[in-house]
Design a protein around this motif. Structure first.
Motif, PDB file in Angstrom:
ATOM      1  N   TRP A 152       0.843  -1.205   0.000  1.00  0.00           N
ATOM      2  CA  TRP A 152       0.000   0.000   0.000  1.00  0.00           C
ATOM      3  C   TRP A 152       0.876   1.252   0.000  1.00  0.00           C
ATOM      4  CZ3 TRP A 152      -0.284   4.204   3.197  1.00  0.00           C
ATOM      5  CH2 TRP A 152      -1.323   5.100   2.927  1.00  0.00           C
ATOM      6  N   ILE A 153       1.933   1.275   0.827  1.00  0.00           N
ATOM      7  CA  ILE A 153       2.815   2.441   0.916  1.00  0.00           C
ATOM      8  C   ILE A 153       3.432   2.754  -0.445  1.00  0.00           C
ATOM      9  CG2 ILE A 153       5.038   3.242   1.838  1.00  0.00           C
ATOM     10  CD1 ILE A 153       4.246   1.777   4.474  1.00  0.00           C
ATOM     11  N   LEU A 154       3.919   1.736  -1.130  1.00  0.00           N
ATOM     12  CA  LEU A 154       4.537   1.950  -2.434  1.00  0.00           C
ATOM     13  C   LEU A 154       3.512   2.379  -3.472  1.00  0.00           C
ATOM     14  CD1 LEU A 154       6.967  -1.128  -2.511  1.00  0.00           C
ATOM     15  CD2 LEU A 154       7.517   1.245  -1.941  1.00  0.00           C
ATOM     16  N   SER A 155       2.330   1.759  -3.446  1.00  0.00           N
ATOM     17  CA  SER A 155       1.275   2.116  -4.401  1.00  0.00           C
ATOM     18  C   SER A 155       0.735   3.514  -4.147  1.00  0.00           C
ATOM     19  CB  SER A 155       0.135   1.094  -4.306  1.00  0.00           C
ATOM     20  OG  SER A 155      -0.952   1.477  -5.116  1.00  0.00           O
ATOM     21  N   TYR A 156       0.462   3.827  -2.886  1.00  0.00           N
ATOM     22  CA  TYR A 156      -0.067   5.151  -2.522  1.00  0.00           C
ATOM     23  C   TYR A 156       0.927   6.241  -2.915  1.00  0.00           C
ATOM     24  CZ  TYR A 156      -1.722   8.988   0.444  1.00  0.00           C
ATOM     25  OH  TYR A 156      -2.151  10.212   0.916  1.00  0.00           O
ATOM     26  N   SER A 157       2.205   6.008  -2.648  1.00  0.00           N
ATOM     27  CA  SER A 157       3.231   6.995  -3.007  1.00  0.00           C
ATOM     28  C   SER A 157       3.250   7.223  -4.512  1.00  0.00           C
ATOM     29  CB  SER A 157       4.605   6.526  -2.530  1.00  0.00           C
ATOM     30  OG  SER A 157       4.639   6.397  -1.133  1.00  0.00           O
ATOM     31  N   ASN A 158       3.134   6.146  -5.269  1.00  0.00           N
ATOM     32  CA  ASN A 158       3.142   6.240  -6.725  1.00  0.00           C
ATOM     33  C   ASN A 158       1.935   7.026  -7.234  1.00  0.00           C
ATOM     34  OD1 ASN A 158       4.135   5.456  -9.435  1.00  0.00           O
ATOM     35  ND2 ASN A 158       2.229   4.285  -9.503  1.00  0.00           N
ATOM     36  N   VAL A 159       0.766   6.714  -6.700  1.00  0.00           N
ATOM     37  CA  VAL A 159      -0.467   7.386  -7.128  1.00  0.00           C
ATOM     38  C   VAL A 159      -0.431   8.876  -6.785  1.00  0.00           C
ATOM     39  CG1 VAL A 159      -2.955   7.554  -6.721  1.00  0.00           C
ATOM     40  CG2 VAL A 159      -1.894   5.307  -7.048  1.00  0.00           C
ATOM     41  N   GLN A 160       0.065   9.190  -5.587  1.00  0.00           N
ATOM     42  CA  GLN A 160       0.084  10.582  -5.128  1.00  0.00           C
ATOM     43  C   GLN A 160       1.284  11.372  -5.659  1.00  0.00           C
ATOM     44  OE1 GLN A 160      -2.405  11.994  -3.386  1.00  0.00           O
ATOM     45  NE2 GLN A 160      -3.507  10.038  -3.389  1.00  0.00           N
ATOM     46  N   GLY A 161       2.245  10.659  -6.242  1.00  0.00           N
ATOM     47  CA  GLY A 161       3.446  11.336  -6.723  1.00  0.00           C
ATOM     48  C   GLY A 161       4.418  11.675  -5.609  1.00  0.00           C
ATOM     49  N   TYR A 162       4.341  10.935  -4.483  1.00  0.00           N
ATOM     50  CA  TYR A 162       5.248  11.173  -3.365  1.00  0.00           C
ATOM     51  C   TYR A 162       6.552  10.400  -3.552  1.00  0.00           C
ATOM     52  CZ  TYR A 162       1.077  12.854  -0.823  1.00  0.00           C
ATOM     53  OH  TYR A 162      -0.047  13.518  -0.434  1.00  0.00           O
ATOM     54  N   LYS A 163       7.600  10.930  -2.986  1.00  0.00           N
ATOM     55  CA  LYS A 163       8.874  10.228  -2.959  1.00  0.00           C
ATOM     56  C   LYS A 163       8.752   9.060  -1.977  1.00  0.00           C
ATOM     57  CE  LYS A 163      11.115  14.728  -3.594  1.00  0.00           C
ATOM     58  NZ  LYS A 163      11.848  14.601  -4.850  1.00  0.00           N
ATOM     59  N   VAL A 164       9.518   7.995  -2.205  1.00  0.00           N
ATOM     60  CA  VAL A 164       9.431   6.817  -1.342  1.00  0.00           C
ATOM     61  C   VAL A 164      10.811   6.184  -1.179  1.00  0.00           C
ATOM     62  CG1 VAL A 164       8.891   5.227  -3.237  1.00  0.00           C
ATOM     63  CG2 VAL A 164       8.113   4.688  -0.922  1.00  0.00           C
ATOM     64  N   ILE A 165      11.037   5.615   0.009  1.00  0.00           N
ATOM     65  CA  ILE A 165      12.273   4.893   0.315  1.00  0.00           C
ATOM     66  C   ILE A 165      11.882   3.474   0.717  1.00  0.00           C
ATOM     67  CG2 ILE A 165      14.295   4.761   1.819  1.00  0.00           C
ATOM     68  CD1 ILE A 165      13.960   7.822   2.271  1.00  0.00           C
ATOM     69  N   ASP A 166      12.454   2.483   0.061  1.00  0.00           N
ATOM     70  CA  ASP A 166      12.081   1.089   0.322  1.00  0.00           C
ATOM     71  C   ASP A 166      13.079   0.444   1.283  1.00  0.00           C
ATOM     72  OD1 ASP A 166      10.960  -1.390   0.315  1.00  0.00           O
ATOM     73  OD2 ASP A 166      11.342  -1.821  -1.797  1.00  0.00           O
ATOM     74  N   PHE A 167      12.933   0.764   2.575  1.00  0.00           N
ATOM     75  CA  PHE A 167      13.818   0.202   3.583  1.00  0.00           C
ATOM     76  C   PHE A 167      13.628  -1.306   3.746  1.00  0.00           C
ATOM     77  CE2 PHE A 167      14.160   4.504   5.915  1.00  0.00           C
ATOM     78  CZ  PHE A 167      15.406   4.764   5.357  1.00  0.00           C
ATOM     79  N   ASN A 168      12.424  -1.798   3.463  1.00  0.00           N
ATOM     80  CA  ASN A 168      12.165  -3.228   3.615  1.00  0.00           C
ATOM     81  C   ASN A 168      13.083  -4.041   2.712  1.00  0.00           C
ATOM     82  OD1 ASN A 168      10.517  -5.861   2.747  1.00  0.00           O
ATOM     83  ND2 ASN A 168       9.836  -5.253   4.795  1.00  0.00           N
ATOM     84  N   SER A 169      13.261  -3.570   1.491  1.00  0.00           N
ATOM     85  CA  SER A 169      14.130  -4.282   0.558  1.00  0.00           C
ATOM     86  C   SER A 169      15.595  -4.232   0.981  1.00  0.00           C
ATOM     87  CB  SER A 169      13.989  -3.688  -0.850  1.00  0.00           C
ATOM     88  OG  SER A 169      12.694  -3.931  -1.364  1.00  0.00           O
ATOM     89  N   VAL A 170      15.973  -3.138   1.630  1.00  0.00           N
ATOM     90  CA  VAL A 170      17.360  -2.982   2.073  1.00  0.00           C
ATOM     91  C   VAL A 170      17.696  -3.978   3.184  1.00  0.00           C
ATOM     92  CG1 VAL A 170      19.004  -1.408   3.173  1.00  0.00           C
ATOM     93  CG2 VAL A 170      17.420  -0.544   1.441  1.00  0.00           C
ATOM     94  N   LEU A 171      16.765  -4.152   4.137  1.00  0.00           N
ATOM     95  CA  LEU A 171      17.047  -4.970   5.315  1.00  0.00           C
ATOM     96  C   LEU A 171      16.512  -6.396   5.223  1.00  0.00           C
ATOM     97  CD1 LEU A 171      16.450  -2.506   8.298  1.00  0.00           C
ATOM     98  CD2 LEU A 171      18.536  -2.941   7.001  1.00  0.00           C
TER      99      LEU A 171
END
Length: 209
Positions: A152-171
């Motif tokens: 949801w966080i990644l999708s919502y950011s994409n729809v709203q045009g917000y910047k996003v950091i994917d810490f889950n993938s990092v850790l």
């Protein structure tokens, strides 16, 4: 599981908007990092992702507004005090782990995160959402909820045009667990190496004006 907030700031005037050695030099950028114990840097022995980001954004002012134990409704309740009052250019928002551990519905968490983003925009602050980090020693259904929230966080950011950091993938280890080399020992909080990895993973071009 958690503690209180700290503040970090830097004022070195090293230049303007130039990339050199993986560092963005800009003495005008102000960033607030809003979150819970993982933003605070719990179990990091003095290291946190905001402190690593500070070392890469030379001359910027970075406030660590991580409060240990916070759920997203608590982050929202203190948003004016801990974010708006600083008049930052950007706010990095990460929350939801404590909510999930305490049984909060995903919709409530999503609404709180969306409200913080909207409050930021209304006050001329650019929001940057983050996926929440993986947890090892939790039931499978909680890992599923974590994945759902992150989607949801990644999708919502994409729809709203917000910047996003994917810490889950990092850790993450690819199996919904915290990578062993980044685990402080409780399966939830990163160790110092984990916080360094988080801070170094952030695309500092996100903070260009």
């Amino acid at each position: 599981m958690f503690v209180s907030s700290i503040s970090l700031s830097g004022h070195a005037d090293i230049g303007n908007n130039t990339l050199k050695n993986n560092t963005l030099n800009n003495n005008k950028i102000s960033v607030v990092c809003m979150g819970d114990s993982i933003t605070y840097g719990f179990c990091g022995n003095g290291t946190s992702y905001p402190s690593i980001l500070q070392s890469r954004l030379s001359g910027a002012v970075i406030h660590n507004a991580g409060e240990c134990g916070d759920q997203t409704y608590e982050m929202l309740a203190r948003f004016d005090r801990d974010v708006i009052s600083h008049h930052p250019d950007f706010v990095i928002i990460m929350g939801g782990i404590n909510d999930l551990l305490l049984g909060q519905p995903e919709q409530v968490i999503e609404d709180d995160l969306a409200a913080m983003c909207k409050n930021s925009i209304q006050n001329g602050i650019t929001p940057v959402l983050c996926s929440i980090t993986p947890m090892t020693y939790v039931p499978r259904n909680l890992k599923i909820k974590t994945n759902n929230l992150n989607k949801w966080i990644l999708s919502y950011s994409n729809v709203q045009g917000y910047k996003v950091i994917d810490f889950n993938s990092v850790l993450g280890d690819g199996h919904d667990n915290l990578r062993q080399e980044y685990d402080s020992g409780d399966g939830c909080h990163p160790n110092a190496a984990g916080y360094v990895a988080m801070g170094n993973s952030i695309d500092i071009n996100l903070f260009k004006h």
